[in-house]
Design a protein around this motif. Sequence first.
Motif, mmCIF file in Angstrom:
data_model
loop_
_atom_site.group_PDB
_atom_site.id
_atom_site.type_symbol
_atom_site.label_atom_id
_atom_site.label_comp_id
_atom_site.label_asym_id
_atom_site.label_seq_id
_atom_site.Cartn_x
_atom_site.Cartn_y
_atom_site.Cartn_z
ATOM 1 N N ARG A 61 7.266 -13.789 50.074
ATOM 2 C CA ARG A 61 7.880 -14.568 51.434
ATOM 3 C C ARG A 61 6.682 -15.309 52.082
ATOM 4 N N ASP A 62 5.827 -14.341 52.278
ATOM 5 C CA ASP A 62 4.526 -15.186 53.003
ATOM 6 C C ASP A 62 3.837 -15.995 52.232
ATOM 7 N N LYS A 63 3.710 -15.753 50.923
ATOM 8 C CA LYS A 63 2.920 -16.647 49.955
ATOM 9 C C LYS A 63 3.826 -17.920 50.127
ATOM 10 N N MET A 110 1.282 -25.865 53.499
ATOM 11 C CA MET A 110 0.430 -26.786 52.864
ATOM 12 C C MET A 110 1.047 -28.080 52.450
ATOM 13 N N ARG A 111 2.140 -27.749 51.757
ATOM 14 C CA ARG A 111 2.978 -28.891 51.242
ATOM 15 C C ARG A 111 3.229 -29.852 52.409
ATOM 16 N N THR A 112 3.566 -29.335 53.486
ATOM 17 C CA THR A 112 4.194 -30.155 54.657
ATOM 18 C C THR A 112 2.884 -30.828 55.187
ATOM 19 N N ILE A 113 1.772 -30.364 55.253
ATOM 20 C CA ILE A 113 0.698 -30.994 55.821
ATOM 21 C C ILE A 113 0.287 -32.161 55.007
ATOM 22 N N ALA A 114 0.408 -31.982 53.483
ATOM 23 C CA ALA A 114 0.193 -32.823 52.432
ATOM 24 C C ALA A 114 1.083 -34.184 52.687
ATOM 25 N N GLU A 115 2.265 -33.649 53.072
ATOM 26 C CA GLU A 115 3.335 -34.970 53.188
ATOM 27 C C GLU A 115 3.096 -35.680 54.473
#
Length: 151
Positions: free
Chosen positions: A122-124, A131-136
Amino acid sequence: MALTLVRLLNIIIAALLAGVSFGIWMGFNPLSLSPSTYVEQQQNMLGGLKVLMISLVFIATLITIVSAFLQKKNKPVFIVLLIAAVFFIACILITRFGNKPIDDVVMTWTADALPDNWTALRDKWWSLHIMRTIAEMIALFLVTWASIRKN
């Protein structure tokens, strides 16, 4: 006219992609959920958003690359859009090699029979999602900047 339409679609698709991910980040933090609530929420989210998110990230990547090549004579815009495309590609890679393997495992769980390492997974997943959201969000900023800047 065609370039204006491509720019508009680029912003809209990038905003939809980043917006969905940002909404998940802000509204679905799983860290305080009970095990049964987490499984139910995660499986529902994965089932409901899988096709949408895959479609949006591929379309965002493709339209960003098209937009870049339509503006290749404007080097600053061209380069910024290629960088935005790299951020979208990073989202694809994070999802494919990080989130998706965990998603596949989570979809096999039942609330009354979780593995001992469920919180680590869950935490991973959550860290990868952030990380994905920041990249988006970075890609959206770059696409928007490239579309509204004065030449």
